[in-house]
Write a protein that holds these residues in place. Structure first.
Motif, PDB file in Angstrom:
ATOM      1  N   GLY A  49       0.835  -1.204   0.000  1.00  6.10           N
ATOM      2  CA  GLY A  49       0.000   0.000   0.000  1.00  6.10           C
ATOM      3  C   GLY A  49       0.861   1.241   0.000  1.00  6.10           C
ATOM      4  N   PRO A  50       0.234   2.363  -0.326  1.00  5.02           N
ATOM      5  CA  PRO A  50       1.014   3.607  -0.357  1.00  5.02           C
ATOM      6  C   PRO A  50       1.522   3.985   1.036  1.00  5.02           C
ATOM      7  N   LEU A  51       2.723   4.535   1.066  1.00  2.24           N
ATOM      8  CA  LEU A  51       3.260   5.063   2.319  1.00  2.24           C
ATOM      9  C   LEU A  51       2.610   6.420   2.565  1.00  2.24           C
ATOM     10  N   ARG A  52       1.922   6.545   3.658  1.00  2.00           N
ATOM     11  CA  ARG A  52       1.308   7.827   4.015  1.00  2.00           C
ATOM     12  C   ARG A  52       2.371   8.672   4.698  1.00  2.00           C
ATOM     13  N   MET A  53       2.618   9.848   4.146  1.00  2.00           N
ATOM     14  CA  MET A  53       3.663  10.719   4.655  1.00  2.00           C
ATOM     15  C   MET A  53       3.076  12.055   5.068  1.00  2.00           C
ATOM     16  N   GLU A  54       3.733  12.675   6.030  1.00  2.00           N
ATOM     17  CA  GLU A  54       3.348  14.006   6.485  1.00  2.00           C
ATOM     18  C   GLU A  54       4.634  14.776   6.786  1.00  2.00           C
TER      19      GLU A  54
END
Length: 110
Positions: A49-54
Motif C-alpha cells: 500500500g502507499p506510504l502515508r507521509m506528512e
C-alpha cells in the motif's frame, strides 16, 4: 507493550507512526528509522500500500513522518533486527486487531 504502540486513523485506515514504532523497538534514535529502514526498503513497503507521509517540523529542517499500515509496520519490525522486534511484532498484531474490533481507537489524523 500494547500501550507503547498507538494505532491512529489516517484517512480512515489504521496506521502507526514510524517513530512510535521505532521507540517500541528500542531504537536509540527513533527518527533514524526513516533513513535506516523505511527509505532503503520503500519499494517493498509500498508493495503493501502507499506510504502515508506528512511533513513535520522538528526544530530544524522539516522531516517526513510515515504512517505505516499493519503490513508495513510488521515489515519495519522485521527489518529493524532489534532485540525487541519479536515482542513488537506480537504487539502490532494485537493493536491492529483491537483497532479493527473498535477496542483501542486512540488518535485520529486526517
Amino acid at each position: 507493550m500494547n500501550d507503547l504502540i498507538t494505532v491512529s486513523s489516517v484517512e480512515g485506515e489504521p496506521r502507526v507512526l514510524d517513530t512510535d514504532l521505532a521507540a517500541a523497538l528500542c531504537m536509540s534514535e527513533p527518527r533514524k528509522v526513516r533513513q535506516n529502514v523505511i527509505w532503503p526498503n520503500r519499494e517493498e513497503l509500498e508493495g503493501f500500500g502507499p506510504l502515508r507521509m506528512e511533513t513535520i517540523q522538528t526544530g530544524g529542517l522539516p522531516a517526513t513522518a510515515f504512517y505505516l499500515n499493519e503490513e508495513q509496520a510488521l515489515l519495519v519490525a522485521m527489518f529493524s533486527r532489534t532485540e525487541r522486534a519479536k515482542e513488537v511484532r506480537a504487539a502490532l498484531v494485537g493493536v491492529f486487531a483491537a483497532w479493527r474490533k473498535g477496542l483501542k481507537f486512540l488518535r485520529n489524523w486526517t
